[in-house]
Write an enzyme that holds these catalytic residues in place. Structure first.
Site, PDB file in Angstrom:
ATOM      1  N   SER A 100       0.812  -1.152   0.064  1.00 46.80           N
ATOM      2  CA  SER A 100       0.095   0.103  -0.046  1.00 46.80           C
ATOM      3  C   SER A 100       0.779   1.188  -0.087  1.00 46.80           C
ATOM      4  O   SER A 100       1.806   1.243  -0.796  1.00 46.80           O
ATOM      5  CB  SER A 100      -1.012  -0.010   1.155  1.00 46.80           C
ATOM      6  N   ASP A 234      -9.956  -6.058  -3.540  1.00 45.34           N
ATOM      7  CA  ASP A 234      -9.164  -4.921  -2.944  1.00 45.34           C
ATOM      8  C   ASP A 234     -10.308  -3.710  -3.104  1.00 45.34           C
ATOM      9  O   ASP A 234     -10.579  -3.286  -4.126  1.00 45.34           O
ATOM     10  CB  ASP A 234      -7.824  -4.717  -3.448  1.00 45.34           C
ATOM     11  N   HIS A 262      -7.152  -6.208   0.288  1.00 44.20           N
ATOM     12  CA  HIS A 262      -6.219  -5.168   0.201  1.00 44.20           C
ATOM     13  C   HIS A 262      -4.910  -5.722   0.905  1.00 44.20           C
ATOM     14  O   HIS A 262      -3.852  -5.165   0.774  1.00 44.20           O
ATOM     15  CB  HIS A 262      -6.544  -3.875   1.122  1.00 44.20           C
TER      16      HIS A 262
END
Length: 324
Positions: A100, A234, A262
């Site tokens: 991320s 996600d 995610h």
């Protein structure tokens, strides 16, 4: 592959105390967590990876057990901090794995310090496309901190955390990542964490979405092995952004995990370790070549990359792993 405890170590760099886990021996893997998380996001995979590699999993500044000063929370600042941490630990080069926001830091590290980067592994990374969940865009709006002060008061915080965890237990795809979201929300009771998250988010996101993008420099990955892993479900950074990677960096290995959100490294840790180990075995560490880098910079992005950035180029299919 459960969630074992690992000894947390500390080192002071530039007057700020940094927390990190160091396990195993061999070539170094630097694991960088995402926004609002900490090193524990990698617990499901650290033990297995440490059988063959030295795994360094830090808490980024402003997160976890690291200090939370009034400081530089830009991508460049984080990349500098990781370079300095590796230097203090006596590590010259590493394969950098970022999840991320940590994926954005990993890309920045590879761009700033190619001579110290062997490979890049990006896990549901930021900076690949403009789309991002409204919850993250909301962090950049005026009044965010004041609202969070109220929502993270003991009673409200406990209800919010319990509610997110209860929704997560329903097993619905849309609630897959709510357990992690609950932990992040719980950490926001610390005003220093909120300040760090607010500063770093505003550096990469505005009300329209992600500001920082890899598209203008993706062609430089020609000189560095790149692997991207995404979860098909996600809801934070949509998985179709993986197609951007396939178009912008055609030589990259792109994997989309079915039945994953995610946090694909947590949803399917064994599969993640398998993909990562295979990538490491099948590629040679990048060797920095200044003349080659100069040539790439002088020539600029090839036409297909410029077309992809403009949305005109066909996107390459991404490889999906079968299984639950």
């Amino acid at each position: 592959m459960g969630a074992p405890e690992f000894d947390l170590q500390h080192v002071t760099v530039h007057g700020h105390r940094r927390a990190f886990v160091s396990v195993g021996s061999g070539p170094t893997l630097l694991l960088l967590h995402g926004l609002g998380c900490d090193h524990t996001t990698w617990y499901p995979v650290i033990r297995e990876l440490s059988r063959r590699y030295r795994v360094i999993a830090p808490d980024l500044l402003g997160h976890g057990r690291s200090d939370k000063p009034r400081a530089d929370y830009s991508l460049g600042g984080y990349a500098n901090g990781m370079r300095d941490l590796l230097t203090v630990l006596g590590i010259d080069r590493a394969t950098v794995v970022g999840h991320s926001f940590g994926g954005g830091v990993a890309m920045q590290f590879g761009y700033q310090f190619p001579e110290r980067t062997e490979r890049l592994v990006l896990v549901a990374p930021g900076g690949v496309g403009p789309e991002v969940t409204p919850a993250i865009r909301a962090i950049t709006t005026p009044g965010f901190d004041q609202l969070m002060r109220l929502l993270t008061l003991p009673g409200a915080r406990h209800l919010g955390v319990a509610g997110m965890r209860a929704l997560h237990r329903t097993g619905l795809p849309a609630t897959r990542d709510l357990a992690e979201a609950a932990a992040i929300f719980d950490s926001w009771q610390d005003h220093r964490v909120r300040a760090a998250v607010r500063h770093l988010t505003r550096a990469v996101v505005d009300w329209r979405g992600q500001v920082v993008t890899m598209s203008d420099r993706a062609y430089l990955t020609e000189a560095m092995p790149l692997c991207v892993v995404w979860g098909e479900q996600d809801h934070v950074l949509p998985a179709h952004q993986a197609r951007n990677v396939a178009a912008l960096a055609p030589q990259a290995r792109v994997e989309v995990f079915p039945n994953a959100g995610h946090f694909p490294h947590k949803d399917h840790p064994q599969r993640f370790v398998k993909v990562l180990k295979d990538f490491l075995r099948s590629t040679e560490p990048s060797v920095y070549d200044r003349d080659r880098m100069r040539r790439l910079l002088a020539e600029g992005a090839p036409a297909v990359v410029r077309q992809a950035e403009a949305g005109d180029a066909p996107v390459a299919p991404v490889q999906q792993l079968s299984g639950a």
